[in-house]
Scaffold this motif. Structure first.
Motif, short mmCIF file in Angstrom:
data_model
loop_
_atom_site.label_atom_id
_atom_site.label_comp_id
_atom_site.label_asym_id
_atom_site.label_seq_id
_atom_site.Cartn_x
_atom_site.Cartn_y
_atom_site.Cartn_z
N ASN A 283 0.77 -1.24 0.00
CA ASN A 283 0.00 0.00 0.00
C ASN A 283 0.80 1.29 0.00
N TRP A 284 2.04 1.28 0.51
CA TRP A 284 2.70 2.54 0.80
C TRP A 284 4.04 2.74 0.11
N MET A 285 4.38 1.89 -0.84
CA MET A 285 5.65 2.07 -1.56
C MET A 285 5.68 3.39 -2.33
N ASP A 306 -8.60 -8.66 -0.64
CA ASP A 306 -9.88 -8.69 -1.36
C ASP A 306 -11.05 -8.39 -0.42
N PHE A 307 -11.01 -8.96 0.80
CA PHE A 307 -12.10 -8.74 1.75
C PHE A 307 -12.16 -7.27 2.16
N THR A 308 -11.01 -6.69 2.45
CA THR A 308 -10.98 -5.29 2.87
C THR A 308 -11.46 -4.38 1.74
N ALA A 309 -10.97 -4.66 0.54
CA ALA A 309 -11.33 -3.82 -0.61
C ALA A 309 -12.83 -3.90 -0.91
N SER A 310 -13.44 -5.07 -0.65
CA SER A 310 -14.87 -5.22 -0.94
C SER A 310 -15.75 -4.75 0.20
N THR A 311 -15.16 -4.50 1.37
CA THR A 311 -15.94 -4.13 2.55
C THR A 311 -15.93 -2.63 2.80
N LEU A 312 -14.77 -2.01 2.70
CA LEU A 312 -14.65 -0.59 3.03
C LEU A 312 -14.90 0.28 1.80
N ALA A 318 -8.61 4.86 0.41
CA ALA A 318 -7.62 5.83 -0.08
C ALA A 318 -6.73 6.32 1.05
N VAL A 319 -7.24 6.28 2.28
CA VAL A 319 -6.47 6.74 3.44
C VAL A 319 -5.76 5.59 4.13
N PRO A 325 -5.46 -5.00 7.64
CA PRO A 325 -5.98 -6.08 8.49
C PRO A 325 -5.04 -7.28 8.60
N PHE A 326 -4.16 -7.44 7.60
CA PHE A 326 -3.23 -8.56 7.66
C PHE A 326 -2.30 -8.43 8.86
N LEU A 327 -1.91 -7.21 9.19
CA LEU A 327 -1.07 -6.99 10.38
C LEU A 327 -1.83 -7.41 11.64
N LEU A 328 -3.09 -7.05 11.73
CA LEU A 328 -3.88 -7.44 12.89
C LEU A 328 -4.01 -8.95 12.98
N VAL A 329 -4.24 -9.59 11.84
CA VAL A 329 -4.34 -11.05 11.81
C VAL A 329 -3.05 -11.69 12.32
N LYS A 330 -1.91 -11.17 11.85
CA LYS A 330 -0.62 -11.72 12.26
C LYS A 330 -0.38 -11.54 13.76
N LEU A 331 -0.71 -10.37 14.29
CA LEU A 331 -0.49 -10.11 15.71
C LEU A 331 -1.39 -10.99 16.57
N VAL A 332 -2.65 -11.11 16.19
CA VAL A 332 -3.58 -11.94 16.95
C VAL A 332 -3.18 -13.41 16.87
N ALA A 333 -2.83 -13.87 15.67
CA ALA A 333 -2.45 -15.27 15.50
C ALA A 333 -1.18 -15.61 16.28
N ALA A 334 -0.18 -14.72 16.21
CA ALA A 334 1.07 -14.97 16.93
C ALA A 334 0.84 -14.99 18.43
N THR A 335 0.02 -14.07 18.93
CA THR A 335 -0.28 -14.03 20.36
C THR A 335 -1.02 -15.29 20.79
N ALA A 336 -1.94 -15.75 19.97
CA ALA A 336 -2.68 -16.98 20.29
C ALA A 336 -1.74 -18.19 20.35
N VAL A 337 -0.79 -18.25 19.43
CA VAL A 337 0.16 -19.36 19.43
C VAL A 337 1.04 -19.31 20.68
N VAL A 338 1.48 -18.11 21.04
CA VAL A 338 2.30 -17.96 22.26
C VAL A 338 1.51 -18.44 23.48
N TRP A 339 0.22 -18.16 23.50
CA TRP A 339 -0.64 -18.58 24.62
C TRP A 339 -0.68 -20.10 24.74
N VAL A 340 -0.65 -20.79 23.61
CA VAL A 340 -0.70 -22.26 23.62
C VAL A 340 0.49 -22.86 24.36
N PHE A 341 1.64 -22.19 24.27
CA PHE A 341 2.86 -22.74 24.86
C PHE A 341 2.95 -22.34 26.34
#
Length: 379
Positions: A283-285, A306-312, A318-319, A325-341
């Motif tokens: 998005n920002w290059m 695709d989901f974000t582009a079709s939803t917002l 443009a802003v 949302p991919f960053l949020l997915v990665k942070l949530v997923a990584a935190t969830a995995v850390v919780w498992v251990f």
């Protein structure tokens, strides 16, 4: 309750070996007996074909009558009869690679048990440079096949060794040599601690790879350029995102990281690199004055975009862009995995827990460092 190995009268290592042999016999035997269905329609279509297409800088590769052809236009690919393979991943291939990863991790656990190493967090940190090396090494191939590059540094078929997912095997082999060599050096009295030469070997291969990329970026070799602002934005953004996530965990749910400690922070940071690198690269290059925006290469990334582009609405996109949302997915997923251990996992099987955390970090930091450096060097 008796385990499968106990009921069969086999030790786990031998049972693992027999299982791997059975899978190989099924794939090889099926390819020989039913080449069009098993090899062309499955192995080539979802696994080897994408690598060939990527290695030959083709839009797609087509398999017909046992012969592979490379097509250079999207229209030709769309009109071609299946099987057609495109560079990158598919949902089928990603599932296959996850299964392969689990099987490989089990084999590595047996090896580490034989070497009597891998139970300490020090082993995790010693392998950290190799994960960065894997991503940087992949960017060497990106520069090698960049548009407009007349003399490729690595040509087909050798360049398949540095293309995903084969590059994971290449990096694994290099890392395995470093691990075994470091352990042997310790046991022969050449060093007092195998972790030190192991970490040093990782730094060495990483430094050589980054040195080549920096030379290419500064001289314009292999079609590379150098955008330091991209590197700074990604590193700062990922560090802030990981720090904020870690603060929230420590403040509101400290039980999440009771088992992993600071290893959990490193895991979250590695996946934050992947998330921020995608947001910046997709998005920002242009906004950073670093050339054109990149395109997603993974089905999950593409699905999020695709989901974000079709939803917002477009005014919001443009802003914000469509990759955040991919960053949020990665942070949530990584935190969830850390919780498992949790602490119980480390008490029951510390070696397997450490190895799984290494794999979790690698699948985030490897692609993330590749995307970060790919954007940084404009390839």
């Amino acid at each position: 309750m008796a385990t499968v190995a106990e009921r069969m009268g086999l030790d786990p290592e031998r049972l693992w070996g027999l299982g791997v042999a059975a899978i190989l016999v099924a794939l090889v035997g099926g390819s020989l007996a039913f080449p069009r269905v098993v090899y062309d329609g499955f192995i080539w279509h979802y696994f080897w074909g994408p690598v060939q297409a990527d290695a030959n800088s083709a839009v797609c590769a087509v398999r017909a009558n046992g012969v592979t052809q490379y097509l250079d236009t999207a229209s030709a690919c769309a009109a071609a009869a299946e099987p057609v393979a495109y560079p990158g991943y598919t949902l089928v291939s990603e599932v296959g690679y996850m299964v392969t990863l689990v099987i490989a991790l089990s084999g590595v656990v047996f090896l580490l048990r034989r070497l009597d190493i891998g139970e300490s967090p020090r082993f995790f940190y010693a392998l950290f440079p190799f994960m960065l090396f894997g991503g940087a090494f992949r960017v060497v191939e990106d520069a090698n096949d960049a548009p407009g590059v007349a003399d490729a540094l690595i040509t087909y078929p050798l360049n398949t060794l540095v293309i995903s997912p084969v590059i994971y095997v290449t990096v694994f082999a290099i890392t395995l040599v470093a691990v075994v060599g470091s352990v042997l050096a310790e046991r022969r009295g050449l060093v007092d601690d195998y972790v030190k030469p192991l970490f040093g070997a990782g730094l060495a291969v990483l430094a050589v790879t980054l040195g080549y990329l920096l030379w290419a970026g500064l001289t314009g070799a292999q079609g590379a350029t150098f955008y330091p602002q991209v590197l700074v934005v990604i590193l700062v953004g990922a560090t802030l995102a990981a720090a904020a996530t870690w603060w929230l965990v420590e403040r509101f749910a400290p039980e999440i990281n009771e088992g992993t400690g600071y290893i959990g922070l490193v895991v979250i940071w590695g996946h934050a690199i992947d998330g921020v690198a995608n947001v910046v690269g997709l998005n920002w290059m242009v906004a950073l004055g670093a050339g054109n925006n990149l395109v997603p290469k993974h089905p999950v990334n593409q699905a999020v975009v695709d989901f974000t582009a079709s939803t917002l609405p477009e005014s919001v996109l443009a802003v914000t862009g469509d990759a955040w949302p991919f960053l949020l997915v990665k942070l949530v997923a990584a935190t969830a995995v850390v919780w498992v251990f949790d602490e119980q996992i480390f008490e029951d099987s510390p070696r397997y827990a450490i190895l799984l955390l290494i794999a979790v970090l690698a699948v985030g930091l490897g692609p993330g460092s590749r995307d970060m450096l790919r954007a940084t060097f404009g390839v």
